[in-house]
Structure formats: structure tokens, C-alpha cells
Design a protein around this motif. Sequence first.
Motif, PDB file in Angstrom:
ATOM      1  N   THR A   2      41.358  12.621  29.704  1.00 41.04           N
ATOM      2  CA  THR A   2      40.727  12.264  30.965  1.00 41.04           C
ATOM      3  C   THR A   2      39.903  13.426  31.500  1.00 41.04           C
ATOM      4  N   ARG A   3      38.687  13.128  31.876  1.00 41.78           N
ATOM      5  CA  ARG A   3      37.829  14.135  32.505  1.00 41.78           C
ATOM      6  C   ARG A   3      38.365  14.408  33.907  1.00 41.78           C
ATOM      7  N   VAL A   4      38.423  15.678  34.293  1.00 47.58           N
ATOM      8  CA  VAL A   4      38.893  16.072  35.621  1.00 47.58           C
ATOM      9  C   VAL A   4      37.765  16.810  36.325  1.00 47.58           C
ATOM     10  N   ILE A  23      30.141   9.134  38.163  1.00 45.83           N
ATOM     11  CA  ILE A  23      30.124   7.669  38.120  1.00 45.83           C
ATOM     12  C   ILE A  23      28.893   7.169  37.365  1.00 45.83           C
ATOM     13  N   ALA A  24      27.761   7.805  37.601  1.00 47.28           N
ATOM     14  CA  ALA A  24      26.522   7.397  36.934  1.00 47.28           C
ATOM     15  C   ALA A  24      26.616   7.553  35.420  1.00 47.28           C
ATOM     16  N   ASP A  25      27.453   8.488  34.948  1.00 46.09           N
ATOM     17  CA  ASP A  25      27.602   8.741  33.512  1.00 46.09           C
ATOM     18  C   ASP A  25      28.672   7.883  32.847  1.00 46.09           C
ATOM     19  N   LEU A  26      29.458   7.136  33.637  1.00 42.31           N
ATOM     20  CA  LEU A  26      30.557   6.350  33.068  1.00 42.31           C
ATOM     21  C   LEU A  26      30.052   5.177  32.236  1.00 42.31           C
ATOM     22  N   GLN A  27      30.722   4.970  31.130  1.00 40.70           N
ATOM     23  CA  GLN A  27      30.506   3.780  30.315  1.00 40.70           C
ATOM     24  C   GLN A  27      31.649   2.815  30.609  1.00 40.70           C
ATOM     25  N   LYS A  28      31.468   1.563  30.279  1.00 38.57           N
ATOM     26  CA  LYS A  28      32.496   0.553  30.504  1.00 38.57           C
ATOM     27  C   LYS A  28      33.833   1.016  29.910  1.00 38.57           C
TER      28      LYS A  28
END
Length: 71
Positions: A2-4, A23-28
Amino acid sequence: MTRVIDARGLEPPQPFELAMDAIADLQKGEGFLLLLDRMPHPLLRLLDRDGYRHESRVQDDGSVEVRIDCP
């Protein structure tokens, strides 16, 4: 893993901006853990509005952990 993102000690709007960039970099199906000094009510409202899953916990030292997941 998990990224922190540790945004404790930062002044507004830096924690919000860090969260929005992540959030903008998150993938499904991806997510991250955000560490803060206070409950991020504006961010939580935005997450609710946009359909992101999130869970917040206040720690014994008063800091806040917010787990954010992309639907």
C-alpha cells in the motif's frame, strides 16, 4: 504494498493537494493510505461525491489515517 502519503505537519492546502494528485493517479482497484493531523472533511465529501471508497480512523495521538480506494 500500500502506498502511504504522510501529510502530517503540512499546512493546508498541501495535504489536500497531495491527496488529489494521488487520487488522479489511481487505477481501478488501487488505493493508498493518507496520514493527516486532522480529519479532512472537505476531502471526504469530495470522495463521497465521486464514488471513492474510504475509511477514516483517529489514532491515539490524535492523527488521522484515511484509506482511499478507487472503485
